[in-house]
Design a protein around this motif. Sequence first.
Motif, PDB file in Angstrom:
ATOM      1  N   PHE A 187       0.832  -1.199   0.000  1.00  0.00           N
ATOM      2  CA  PHE A 187       0.000   0.000   0.000  1.00  0.00           C
ATOM      3  C   PHE A 187       0.871   1.255   0.000  1.00  0.00           C
ATOM      4  N   ALA A 188       1.868   1.269   0.890  1.00  0.00           N
ATOM      5  CA  ALA A 188       2.728   2.447   1.015  1.00  0.00           C
ATOM      6  C   ALA A 188       3.447   2.750  -0.297  1.00  0.00           C
ATOM      7  N   SER A 189       3.704   1.711  -1.105  1.00  0.00           N
ATOM      8  CA  SER A 189       4.362   1.896  -2.404  1.00  0.00           C
ATOM      9  C   SER A 189       3.367   2.173  -3.522  1.00  0.00           C
ATOM     10  N   GLY A 190       2.077   2.182  -3.192  1.00  0.00           N
ATOM     11  CA  GLY A 190       1.065   2.424  -4.208  1.00  0.00           C
ATOM     12  C   GLY A 190       0.810   1.241  -5.110  1.00  0.00           C
ATOM     13  N   VAL A 191       1.137   0.023  -4.637  1.00  0.00           N
ATOM     14  CA  VAL A 191       1.004  -1.188  -5.445  1.00  0.00           C
ATOM     15  C   VAL A 191      -0.112  -2.051  -4.867  1.00  0.00           C
ATOM     16  N   SER A 192      -0.953  -2.581  -5.733  1.00  0.00           N
ATOM     17  CA  SER A 192      -2.016  -3.472  -5.267  1.00  0.00           C
ATOM     18  C   SER A 192      -1.414  -4.745  -4.686  1.00  0.00           C
ATOM     19  N   VAL A 241      -0.980   5.226  13.284  1.00  0.00           N
ATOM     20  CA  VAL A 241      -0.456   4.779  11.990  1.00  0.00           C
ATOM     21  C   VAL A 241      -0.896   3.346  11.708  1.00  0.00           C
ATOM     22  N   LEU A 242      -0.797   2.479  12.739  1.00  0.00           N
ATOM     23  CA  LEU A 242      -1.201   1.090  12.546  1.00  0.00           C
ATOM     24  C   LEU A 242      -2.709   0.988  12.285  1.00  0.00           C
ATOM     25  N   ILE A 243      -3.506   1.720  13.079  1.00  0.00           N
ATOM     26  CA  ILE A 243      -4.962   1.669  12.896  1.00  0.00           C
ATOM     27  C   ILE A 243      -5.348   2.175  11.510  1.00  0.00           C
ATOM     28  N   GLY A 244      -4.737   3.281  11.078  1.00  0.00           N
ATOM     29  CA  GLY A 244      -5.032   3.799   9.752  1.00  0.00           C
ATOM     30  C   GLY A 244      -4.717   2.793   8.660  1.00  0.00           C
ATOM     31  N   GLY A 245      -3.582   2.104   8.795  1.00  0.00           N
ATOM     32  CA  GLY A 245      -3.227   1.087   7.811  1.00  0.00           C
ATOM     33  C   GLY A 245      -4.188  -0.088   7.820  1.00  0.00           C
ATOM     34  N   LEU A 246      -4.590  -0.528   9.013  1.00  0.00           N
ATOM     35  CA  LEU A 246      -5.510  -1.666   9.104  1.00  0.00           C
ATOM     36  C   LEU A 246      -6.892  -1.302   8.565  1.00  0.00           C
ATOM     37  N   MET A 247      -7.329  -0.061   8.804  1.00  0.00           N
ATOM     38  CA  MET A 247      -8.610   0.364   8.240  1.00  0.00           C
ATOM     39  C   MET A 247      -8.551   0.347   6.709  1.00  0.00           C
ATOM     40  N   PRO A 375      -3.834  11.524   6.041  1.00  0.00           N
ATOM     41  CA  PRO A 375      -3.777  10.085   6.346  1.00  0.00           C
ATOM     42  C   PRO A 375      -2.791   9.806   7.462  1.00  0.00           C
ATOM     43  N   PHE A 376      -3.017   8.728   8.178  1.00  0.00           N
ATOM     44  CA  PHE A 376      -2.108   8.309   9.243  1.00  0.00           C
ATOM     45  C   PHE A 376      -1.138   7.283   8.668  1.00  0.00           C
ATOM     46  N   GLY A 377      -0.153   7.792   7.940  1.00  0.00           N
ATOM     47  CA  GLY A 377       0.868   6.924   7.386  1.00  0.00           C
ATOM     48  C   GLY A 377       0.672   6.668   5.903  1.00  0.00           C
ATOM     49  N   VAL A 418     -12.330  12.648   6.575  1.00  0.00           N
ATOM     50  CA  VAL A 418     -12.119  13.732   5.623  1.00  0.00           C
ATOM     51  C   VAL A 418     -11.163  13.305   4.518  1.00  0.00           C
ATOM     52  N   PHE A 419     -10.125  12.536   4.857  1.00  0.00           N
ATOM     53  CA  PHE A 419      -9.176  12.098   3.838  1.00  0.00           C
ATOM     54  C   PHE A 419      -9.837  11.155   2.840  1.00  0.00           C
ATOM     55  N   TYR A 420     -10.705  10.291   3.331  1.00  0.00           N
ATOM     56  CA  TYR A 420     -11.413   9.383   2.431  1.00  0.00           C
ATOM     57  C   TYR A 420     -12.233  10.183   1.417  1.00  0.00           C
ATOM     58  N   ARG A 421     -12.884  11.252   1.880  1.00  0.00           N
ATOM     59  CA  ARG A 421     -13.647  12.096   0.961  1.00  0.00           C
ATOM     60  C   ARG A 421     -12.731  12.689  -0.111  1.00  0.00           C
ATOM     61  N   ALA A 422     -11.580  13.179   0.334  1.00  0.00           N
ATOM     62  CA  ALA A 422     -10.649  13.780  -0.629  1.00  0.00           C
ATOM     63  C   ALA A 422     -10.203  12.762  -1.674  1.00  0.00           C
ATOM     64  N   CYS A 423      -9.963  11.525  -1.251  1.00  0.00           N
ATOM     65  CA  CYS A 423      -9.537  10.484  -2.196  1.00  0.00           C
ATOM     66  C   CYS A 423     -10.627  10.194  -3.226  1.00  0.00           C
ATOM     67  N   LEU A 424     -11.868  10.159  -2.786  1.00  0.00           N
ATOM     68  CA  LEU A 424     -12.963   9.911  -3.728  1.00  0.00           C
ATOM     69  C   LEU A 424     -13.122  11.062  -4.714  1.00  0.00           C
ATOM     70  N   VAL A 425     -12.965  12.293  -4.230  1.00  0.00           N
ATOM     71  CA  VAL A 425     -13.058  13.437  -5.141  1.00  0.00           C
ATOM     72  C   VAL A 425     -11.928  13.382  -6.168  1.00  0.00           C
ATOM     73  N   GLU A 426     -10.704  13.069  -5.697  1.00  0.00           N
ATOM     74  CA  GLU A 426      -9.569  12.963  -6.613  1.00  0.00           C
ATOM     75  C   GLU A 426      -9.781  11.857  -7.650  1.00  0.00           C
ATOM     76  N   ALA A 427     -10.488  10.807  -7.266  1.00  0.00           N
ATOM     77  CA  ALA A 427     -10.731   9.690  -8.187  1.00  0.00           C
ATOM     78  C   ALA A 427     -11.904   9.954  -9.127  1.00  0.00           C
TER      79      ALA A 427
END
Length: 694
Positions: A187-192, A241-247, A375-377, A418-427
């Motif tokens: 995820f951190a590298s932007g790879v599925s 950071v861990l919680i954000g990644g797990l979510m 985002p947290f991480g 709020v970050f999730y909203r921003a990601c959807l708008v960007e997409a």
Amino acid sequence: MAPRPRRRMLALPAVYPCEAIEPAPLLASLISLAADIAGLRAADVDALPALRGAAREAVRIVGLVLVLLDGIVRDAPAPDQAAVLGLSELHVALQKLRLLLADCARKGARLWVLMNAELSASELRVLLGSVATAMDALPGDVVRASADAEELAGLVSRQAWRAASRLRPDPEDDRAARAVRSVLARFASGVSPDAEDARLVLACVGVDTWLDCSEEAAFLEAELLERLETGSDSDNDNDLVLIGGLMAFLLYCRVVLFDRIDDSGKAATANRLPPRWAAGVNLNLEALQCPITLELMTDPVTVATGQTYDRASIKKWIKSGCRTCPVTGERLRSAELVPNVAARAVIEQLLLSRGVPLHEPSSKHRCAVDKTATPFGAAAAGGVRLSAAFLMARLSSGAPEDQKKATYEARKLSKRNVFYRACLVEADAVPWLLHLLSSTDASVQDNSVAGLLNLSKHPAGRRALVEAGGLGLVVDAVNVAAKVEARQNAAAILFYLSSNLEYCEEISRMPEAVPTLVRLAREGAYRGRKNALVSLYGLLQCADAHGRAVSAGAVDALAGLLGSSAGDDDLALDAVALLARLAEQPAGARAVMESSELVTRLVDLFGEAASRSAKEHCVALLALLGRHCGDKVLTLLGKLPGLMPALYAVIADGTPQAGKKARWLVNEIHRHYEQRQTPASAPAPTTGDRVIHV
């Protein structure tokens, strides 16, 4: 009663028995505690997401402790005060052990327990050592009462020490945790990530359905908000950071690995309910709606007549002076509200089946939500962006069932982060959600409107909606959306858009916008009216909107709300505020003055209003009527006996601005009547002014 703060996961508070406690009740409490732990079924322990082997060993050792305690009660003389120290240490250790096992088995927290297996193992190691120490601290006269007791105490001590020294997380737990870290690194590298890695983790922790994934994500969201409220330290930041990644991991799994939101998860939830309620989830959802608001209850309480209402709505009903049951009409013998625990359990399970926490965020939680703008991480950022891109592919070119699921996921994803909203708008989610407003599937349309509402709370979302030409589509949705909820949410979108003056002017120029909102304010349900009123208030920043509102019959619609609402009702308060904004223009003031009954009702409301804000809105409206309508309104106001006391009360206790308006109105009424009493031929007074100024 305020809700108690939620205990942090894997934090194990315990109550130390008081020094003066008698040994007999302490021993009885110990036996009860040990029986609770030893009574855990093997299947329950095997279903834990981590530390299954260690938990089995701990339960077995506590079983030996229970046999020892039973033997002490049966064979030994009553323990004396010297035994309290050892028994107290054992009591504390068993309390913490019970909490630890409960946390490991907690519904929705399985992934969090897996990633904290080392911490859990460390806690369990300490607790087993405490059990061994407590065995060693028992006085000799207690354990020597019989050879069996002495031998058993020694056996428990040795086995507890041995289990503590050998305790390690299970090998499969370590493999699953490494797989999670691998996914987060990608995820951190932007790879599925590899789907098989994700499936391995879900299988290890027993997450088998979309519903299970949603429950895990809801738990982590609550943990995230709790930590944002409590402030920042290094450990807390690492947890965030861990919680954000797990979510993000759970979100990706829910979006990518599960093709549809199947009913099997909901059926499984219903099967976990008490039998007498299980059928009710499927057969009688109306029983879970508050009879006053007709919305799903979140805090159901029962009144003296046996009827159940949502706490907030029945409290407002009683506060307004109504002492009868809204359903039966019987007089309430008392205002006591008894929590309906059974109904609450059913509602909670129903909401969880839809992936929705029971409570909306508190005011503190709403402040915490504002902190989710970043985002947290890197793992959290990458995972959410990958999930948003996948959803957009489904929205743009998926089959109807794919689009249905994707709109629902977009709605959930944009709700409280709020970050999730921003990601959807960007997409580019906004144009596709607007496109799906024309869907013939009512649920797709409903989810699209709700998703757009959530995205309109973000500045970039509002901009994207306007640039995509969505204003007309939103207005149409207020008019013709298939579901009442969709029409209400569409009206709320207009409220958020009206916060921008440029967008506000563009909406107010649309011929159908203001009349549509006026119609919803007149004919809608509570929430629809509320949304229509606040949206109209925002649009009335623009001069064009005033004339359209008056022509569309806004004054009559607002008068109807005053006539049917109690003095402190929020709809009545909104109606007065809106009438005051209309009266800022002469045409609006004249429209209000066309009904003397409306002015009389405003004065009555002024005297009845319990809140300061209601009084201040009333005095602002009456002052505007006095400025624009002159003698006509001053003559009418002077004849209403309840007005002057209310005005003087605002002068004494209101805000400076409201007091200034009230003084002006009192002076104008006095001046008007002084002038009427002075003959036209009388000479003008030469010394001073006879009007009483306040």
